[in-house]
Design an enzyme around this catalytic site. Structure first.
Site, PDB file in Angstrom:
ATOM      1  CG  ASP A  12      -1.861  -1.224   1.197  1.00 48.91           C
ATOM      2  OD1 ASP A  12      -2.226  -1.696   0.101  1.00 48.91           O
ATOM      3  OD2 ASP A  12      -2.169  -1.735   2.284  1.00 48.91           O
ATOM      4  CE  LYS A  15       2.445  -2.563  -4.293  1.00 50.12           C
ATOM      5  NZ  LYS A  15       2.146  -2.175  -2.891  1.00 50.12           N
ATOM      6  N   GLY A  39      -4.445  -4.564  -3.693  1.00 51.77           N
ATOM      7  CA  GLY A  39      -5.462  -3.553  -3.961  1.00 51.77           C
ATOM      8  C   GLY A  39      -4.723  -2.313  -4.409  1.00 51.77           C
ATOM      9  CG  HIS A  40      -2.030  -2.363  -6.966  1.00 52.73           C
ATOM     10  ND1 HIS A  40      -1.145  -2.934  -7.837  1.00 52.73           N
ATOM     11  CD2 HIS A  40      -1.713  -2.836  -5.743  1.00 52.73           C
ATOM     12  CE1 HIS A  40      -0.317  -3.733  -7.163  1.00 52.73           C
ATOM     13  NE2 HIS A  40      -0.656  -3.695  -5.893  1.00 52.73           N
TER      14      HIS A  40
END
Ligand code: GDP
Ligand code: IMO
Ligand code: MG
Length: 459
Positions: A12, A15, A39-40
């Site tokens: 987190d 990225k 989770g991006h």
């Protein structure tokens, strides 16, 4: 040309946003490890996209590849693709035939094992996506690969071997009746065979399956630019992280080679960019020596490190930074920047440069601290000890920086690096000096336009 994006801390770090910022010149974005535990977030033209599996470049119409090092839950993949199409995008995503499939029983087993571990305060705090059990089966040579979904006979043979083992594990080791589970079909060979044969057909009909190494090297031979998008971060790397509070893959740069089929020489001929948050966050268990304040129940065995006096500051940063898990919504634990951790990350992946995100979140504080070194058993350490037990006993040796004011960050980003408040620049330059690498960009807000870009690695 390649550029590899690596999380330098505990995940987190922003990225997804960096993949987007450097994405102009990119043709292909490849994920090399992990699965839908990631989770991006990409904020593109004011719209926010949260992606678990689809590589972040898809938001800008780039070809996305899920490399052989990934574990793929096809249900998540199709749901995400459908959701992007509903928002008017036309994502082009390819999946390595060598990638492993997350099957429904993997998710169930992830939950069961975490539950069992929690009885002794040993849970990892996984995302519950079946990541660990799938990589276990990969290493145990009893996994199902994406390419196997194209051959109903092979798929049946694999399932007929492995499913009875999983049933026995649930019933005989964990003492749970499969029929009492919410989804007993997760352990039914025929049901699995029907669903996953159909998934194989859908992947094939949509021309989504590739030999990742061949596909990516052909792109490079054609002069295309390939971005490798790491998921998770160095300290939750299964080899270089704080085992056992880790994920089950290699987010560090070595994983970019093994997880795509490109050689280490190809990966190393391009930039390796470490993504650094200006402070630390963590979801899940495990120590964090510079922790400001714990989230109750989330740090089995290590609560003592973060408890107490700085809870208020932790809450402030959590709220300012919107530090809640993208996948699970869990509040993220918060800590000061940890320099021994970053030195370890820079060495492990060979950062040629880094991006320092979230500098805006710390604005307005009177002072900002950094764990510059550790003290352990009377010795000063500049980098992380190799065992988690030792790491948990490290006392940070802090350096204190004067805070910087809240300013109009979009204007600063427009005007460039020198427009940053002087104290914020001092912070950036300290990190540059300690890591021996330049800050390619500084994140001063979630949007693309809230980034001070000093160097684009594709230029
Ligand atoms: P990832 O998993 O590394 O891609 O990061 P996440 O998307 O899980 O979490 C990063 C969060 O911070 C997202 O909500 C981003 O939009 C946001 N973000 C990224 N960079 C910055 C920044 O420089 N400042 C602020 N305030 N937010 C940022
Ligand atoms: P991105 O790509 C932060 C953490 C989980 C847990 C541990 C193992 O968004 O940075 P797993 O489900 O992988 O078996 O969980 O790893 N974790 C992450 N933490 N960001 C992530 O991904 C993470 N993916 C897994 O919270 O502690
Ligand atoms: Mg994330």
């Amino acid at each position: 040309m390649t550029v590899t994006i690596v999380g330098a801390q505990l995940g987190d770090e922003g990225k997804g946003g960096v993949v987007d910022i450097f994405g102009d010149a990119v043709d292909v974005v490849a994920r090399y490890q992990g699965g839908d535990n990631a989770g991006h977030t990409v904020v593109h033209e004011g719209d926010e996209y949260k992606l678990s599996l689809v590589p972040s470049g898809a938001v800008r119409g780039k070809t996305g590849v899920l490399g052989n090092g990934c574990v793929v839950n096809p249900r998540t993949l199709f749901d995400e693709l459908d959701a992007l199409r509903e928002r008017g995008l036309d994502p082009d995503v390819r999946v390595a035939k060598r990638a492993h499939v997350i099957l429904p029983y993997h998710r169930v087993l992830d939950g069961i094992e975490e539950e069992a571990k929690s009885e002794d305060d040993q849970e990892v705090g996984t995302t519950g996506r079946g990541i660990g059990p799938t990589y276990e089966d990969k290493a145990g040579r009893r996994g199902v690969r994406v390419g196997d979904l194209l051959n109903p006979d092979v798929l049946r043979d694999r399932l007929e071997y492995v499913v009875p083992q999983k049933r026995a594990l649930v019933e005989n080791v964990y003492d749970i009746d499969i029929d009492d589970l919410e989804n007993p079909d997760a352990f039914d060979v025929d049901a699995l065979h029907d669903e996953f044969t159909a998934i194989g057909e859908r992947l094939d009909e949509n021309d989504m399956l590739v030999n990742a190494g061949e596909f990516l090297s052909a792109a490079i031979d054609d002069g295309e630019n390939v971005m490798m998008e790491g998921a998770q971060g160095t300290i939750i790397d299964i080899d270089h992280g704080n085992y056992p509070y880790v994920t089950s893959s290699n987010p560090t740069a070595g994983g970019a080679a093994t997880g795509t089929g490109l050689s280490p020489g190809v990966v190393g001929s391009g930039d390796v960019v470490g993504i650094v948050k200006s402070y630390l966050t963590r979801v899940g268990s495990g120590p964090m020596p510079t922790e400001l304040g714990g989230v109750e129940g989330d740090t089995p065995g290590y609560d003592e490190q973060g408890e107490g006096e700085n809870e208020e500051l932790a809450t402030y940063i959590r709220e300012e930074g919107g530090e809640y898990g993208t996948v699970t919504g869990r509040p993220r634990r918060v800590a000061w920047l940890d320099m021994p951790m970053l030195r370890h990350a820079a060495r492990t992946s060979g950062f040629t440069g880094f991006v320092l995100n979230h500098l805006d979140v710390l604005a307005g504080l009177d002072e900002v601290k950094v764990g510059h070194a550790y003290e352990l058993d009377g010795e000063v350490l500049e980098t992380m000890p190799a065992t988690t037990e030792e790491w948990a006993r490290c006392d940070p040796v802090y350096e204190t920086f004067d805070g910087w004011p809240e300013v109009d960050w979009a204007t600063v980003a427009d005007d460039g690096y020198d427009a940053l408040p002087a104290n914020a620049r001092a912070y950036v330059e300290y990190v540059e000096e300690e890591l021996g690498a330049p800050a390619y960009a500084i994140g001063v807000g979630p949007g693309r336009e809230e980034t001070v870009v000093r160097h684009d690695p594709f230029e």
